[in-house]
Design an enzyme around this catalytic site. Sequence first.
Site, short mmCIF file in Angstrom:
data_model
loop_
_atom_site.label_atom_id
_atom_site.label_comp_id
_atom_site.label_asym_id
_atom_site.label_seq_id
_atom_site.Cartn_x
_atom_site.Cartn_y
_atom_site.Cartn_z
N GLY A 218 7.04 96.77 34.14
CA GLY A 218 7.22 95.36 34.49
C GLY A 218 5.91 94.74 34.94
O GLY A 218 4.85 95.05 34.40
N LEU A 219 5.99 93.86 35.94
CA LEU A 219 4.82 93.16 36.47
C LEU A 219 4.09 92.38 35.38
O LEU A 219 2.86 92.33 35.35
CB LEU A 219 3.86 94.14 37.15
CG LEU A 219 4.41 94.91 38.36
CD1 LEU A 219 3.37 95.88 38.90
CD2 LEU A 219 4.86 93.96 39.46
N CYS A 220 4.85 91.78 34.47
CA CYS A 220 4.25 90.98 33.39
C CYS A 220 5.04 89.70 33.17
O CYS A 220 5.26 89.27 32.04
CB CYS A 220 4.15 91.80 32.11
SG CYS A 220 5.64 92.68 31.62
N GLY A 221 5.49 89.10 34.28
CA GLY A 221 6.18 87.82 34.17
C GLY A 221 7.50 87.94 33.41
O GLY A 221 8.26 88.90 33.57
N TYR B 116 7.87 88.44 30.23
CA TYR B 116 7.63 89.09 28.92
C TYR B 116 8.84 89.87 28.43
O TYR B 116 9.33 89.66 27.32
CB TYR B 116 6.40 89.99 29.03
CG TYR B 116 6.17 90.89 27.84
CD1 TYR B 116 5.51 90.42 26.71
CD2 TYR B 116 6.60 92.21 27.85
CE1 TYR B 116 5.30 91.24 25.61
CE2 TYR B 116 6.38 93.04 26.76
CZ TYR B 116 5.73 92.55 25.65
OH TYR B 116 5.53 93.37 24.57
#
Length: 293
Positions: A86-89, A91
């Site tokens: 994760g940690l990609c908005g 996406y």
Amino acid sequence: MQSTREIKRRISSVENTQKITRAMEMVAAAKLRRAQDRLERARPYEDAMRKSILRVINQLHGESHPLMEKNDTGEPCYLIVAADRGLCGGYNVNVVREANEHMEKEGVSSPRIISVGKRVRDFYKKRNYEVVSEYLDMPDNPTIEEAKKIAEPAMELFFNGEINELIIVYNEFQNALTQVPVARKLLPMEKDVIITEKDTEEELDIEEQLYAFEPSIEAILGEFLERYVENIVLLALLESKTSEHGARMTAMGNATNNADEMIEDLTKTYNRARQASITQEILEIVNGAEALE
């Protein structure tokens, strides 16, 4: 009001988090530059291969190939490409939403799922979808070998009549701020699947061109189509990886900026609390002195 010690502890915690988000932003930016370079080299190849297939198809006179023929057996299959982390908005959420909206639009109630990435696999397994295969820990630089491992079993499912359609869903890279989720029909490889909106009438008007095929047009078409499916899967992997790095760079950049604002607000709160504490101490000293008088 919080004590100055608690506020200082919070400021220190946010600063440590900010160091992590800034480092992740820098790593994503470096990976994005390399991924963009690979993607820019791959796009023209896919386009040239697609136009070559169109030329071959336009020379067909009743011949066909199993990858081009519809079948009434099996269920639609969705090859969905997302990230392992994760940690990609938005996406991962956006590509899953695009797949679900396509299923709803086409009236597909029980699709088969081929997942690329842990996020897709976990989402559909929790909802009891049939995940026929999963591919995890995809490298940052996907090669044709990774694409073949995904494409060949999918084509085998189509050849055997276990699926009647293959739709690939992935994020198409526009720029670091914009990644557009797309659902693209891959099989059966009909002519209207190969033609895109970018093709001009001059490029499509190739009926009068004559070619000599060796060993035969059927053999060449079969080889072309299989390689083309593999190439589209490779392009989707490259688009997705580039989009992932862009989305993560943007998300971590926003997180770093938010941390700056939090530190600024906490610092103001700390100064007010410290000022109030000093004022209270002065008042206590003054009151004590007055009491002694």
